[in-house]
Structure formats: C-alpha cells, structure tokens
Motif scaffolding. Structure first.
Motif, PDB file in Angstrom:
ATOM      1  N   LYS A  87       0.841  -1.184   0.000  1.00 23.69           N
ATOM      2  CA  LYS A  87       0.000   0.000   0.000  1.00 23.69           C
ATOM      3  C   LYS A  87       0.881   1.239   0.000  1.00 23.69           C
ATOM      4  N   SER A  88       1.905   1.268   0.874  1.00 21.16           N
ATOM      5  CA  SER A  88       2.779   2.433   0.940  1.00 21.16           C
ATOM      6  C   SER A  88       4.091   2.082   1.620  1.00 21.16           C
ATOM      7  N   LEU A 112       4.149   5.133  -3.334  1.00 24.93           N
ATOM      8  CA  LEU A 112       2.810   4.561  -3.471  1.00 24.93           C
ATOM      9  C   LEU A 112       2.818   3.654  -4.700  1.00 24.93           C
ATOM     10  N   GLY A 114       0.843   1.378  -5.893  1.00 25.51           N
ATOM     11  CA  GLY A 114      -0.407   1.273  -6.643  1.00 25.51           C
ATOM     12  C   GLY A 114      -0.634   2.450  -7.566  1.00 25.51           C
ATOM     13  N   ASP A 115      -0.081   3.602  -7.225  1.00 22.75           N
ATOM     14  CA  ASP A 115      -0.216   4.807  -8.035  1.00 22.75           C
ATOM     15  C   ASP A 115       1.027   5.060  -8.889  1.00 22.75           C
ATOM     16  N   ASP A 116       2.039   4.193  -8.767  1.00 21.06           N
ATOM     17  CA  ASP A 116       3.304   4.339  -9.509  1.00 21.06           C
ATOM     18  C   ASP A 116       3.913   5.722  -9.311  1.00 21.06           C
ATOM     19  N   LYS A 117       3.967   6.173  -8.043  1.00 15.82           N
ATOM     20  CA  LYS A 117       4.576   7.478  -7.808  1.00 15.82           C
ATOM     21  C   LYS A 117       5.360   7.502  -6.510  1.00 15.82           C
ATOM     22  N   THR A 119       6.845  10.570  -3.882  1.00 16.38           N
ATOM     23  CA  THR A 119       6.867  11.979  -3.528  1.00 16.38           C
ATOM     24  C   THR A 119       8.025  12.217  -2.570  1.00 16.38           C
ATOM     25  N   LEU A 143       6.978  10.103 -11.380  1.00 18.47           N
ATOM     26  CA  LEU A 143       5.925   9.228 -11.879  1.00 18.47           C
ATOM     27  C   LEU A 143       6.533   8.096 -12.696  1.00 18.47           C
ATOM     28  N   ARG A 144       6.339   6.878 -12.238  1.00 22.68           N
ATOM     29  CA  ARG A 144       6.893   5.705 -12.897  1.00 22.68           C
ATOM     30  C   ARG A 144       6.153   5.446 -14.197  1.00 22.68           C
ATOM     31  N   GLU A 146       5.896   7.080 -16.777  1.00 21.99           N
ATOM     32  CA  GLU A 146       5.587   8.281 -17.535  1.00 21.99           C
ATOM     33  C   GLU A 146       6.824   9.141 -17.727  1.00 21.99           C
TER      34      GLU A 146
END
Length: 182
Positions: A87-88, A112, A114-117, A119, A143-144, A146
């Motif tokens: 999850k994180s 994260l 699941g969000d492919d990011k 921060t 951003l993974r 992208e």
C-alpha cells in the motif's frame, strides 16, 4: 511471513527506483529496531534507527521506514500474514536513495506502488549523474512509467549550453550596413 520475504517484496515494489536490466540481488533491510503488526486487512512494519535497505541496483538509508502491505486471505490466526501487495512505503529522516547514476536525498520519501509514484519532500534533491542534471524544490513527484518529474518551487541545474549568441565583429552576407555613430 518472514522478514526476508517482506524485504524482497519491498524491493520489488519500489520499482520506480530500480533499473530494468540490473542483475538481481537479495534485498536486505537492517535497522536497530523492528515493530511488525498485522490486522485482518494489512501488515505494518516499522524499521527504526540506522535503516539500510540494499538490493538490486538500490541502496536506501533513512532513520525510519514504515511499510504498509495488504494481507492476502489466508490463516487468520497467523502471527504475520502473507503480504499480497504494498500500500505504501514511507522513509523519513535523512533519506538517501542511490540507484545507478541517480541519487535522491530528502527528509521524507513516500512510495505509493499502486499509483506508480514517489513523492520527495523536506528539501528534496535528485541528481542524475548520467546526464548531469539536478532537481531541487519544495516537493518533487516522480511518476513511474511516464518519465515525469513534477514539483513546486523547482530549480533545475544542468550541463552548460553552448553560446548561441553572435560575433558582433563578423559580417553577415546580405545584412544591411550598420550606420556609424558620429
């Protein structure tokens, strides 16, 4: 679930930080303290004190690492359940991540999967020695998939650009003569 398995899943899902063609290595997490707790839905692992994560083309150091993973359906009586997906992952305190020619430093990194990011905050600095660029800002978002970096109050330093100016003494064919000043 055993600690080595958790460590392996940590590295696998920290994919935004990993190179695709690297030779795989076992993932090792070292810390002075570990507190791991499970509920029916998720497992939370907190590593504290000189945390060092090493693995395939990755070294992460920080003061504290919190990993939250969703539990798979299974034996509800198991002390530590089988992790299904992350999850994180939150690294705090003197965070330093090295992956090949890329390096990141900050006070806090939130992954994260699941969000492919990812921060990065609290004075983040990302350096890519392979291309000679450094990014800083209040917050940087990676951003993974992208190949994007977003941020606020960003400063980017890169290699020099050649002088695109002109030689004022060189005559250009077809250019009108510049009137001489009296």
């Amino acid at each position: 679930m055993t600690l080595p398995r958790l460590a392996l899943l940590l590295a696998a899902l920290a994919g935004p930080l990993l190179a695709q063609n690297a030779e795989t290595q076992p993932t090792v997490i070292e810390s002075q303290k570990l507190d791991m707790k499970s509920t029916d839905a998720e497992t939370t692992s907190i590593f504290e004190g000189n945390v060092i994560v090493t693995g395939t083309n990755l070294k992460l150091t920080c003061d504290r690492l919190e990993v939250v993973a969703f539990r798979a359906k299974g034996d509800p009586g198991a002390t530590i359940g089988k992790v299904e997906r992350f999850k994180s992952l939150v690294a705090t305190g003197s965070v330093h991540i090295v992956q090949g020619d890329r390096e990141a430093a900050c006070g806090k990194a939130v992954v994260l999967p699941g969000d492919d990011k990812i921060t990065l905050s609290d004075r983040p600095v990302v350096t890519d020695r392979g291309v000679g660029w450094t990014w800083t800002g209040d917050e940087l978002l990676l951003l993974r998939g992208e190949r994007q970096v977003r941020g606020t109050n960003v400063r980017i330093v890169g290699p020099p650009v050649k002088d695109l100016g002109f030689d004022k003494d060189k005559k250009v064919e077809g250019a009108p003569e510049t009137p001489k000043q009296p």
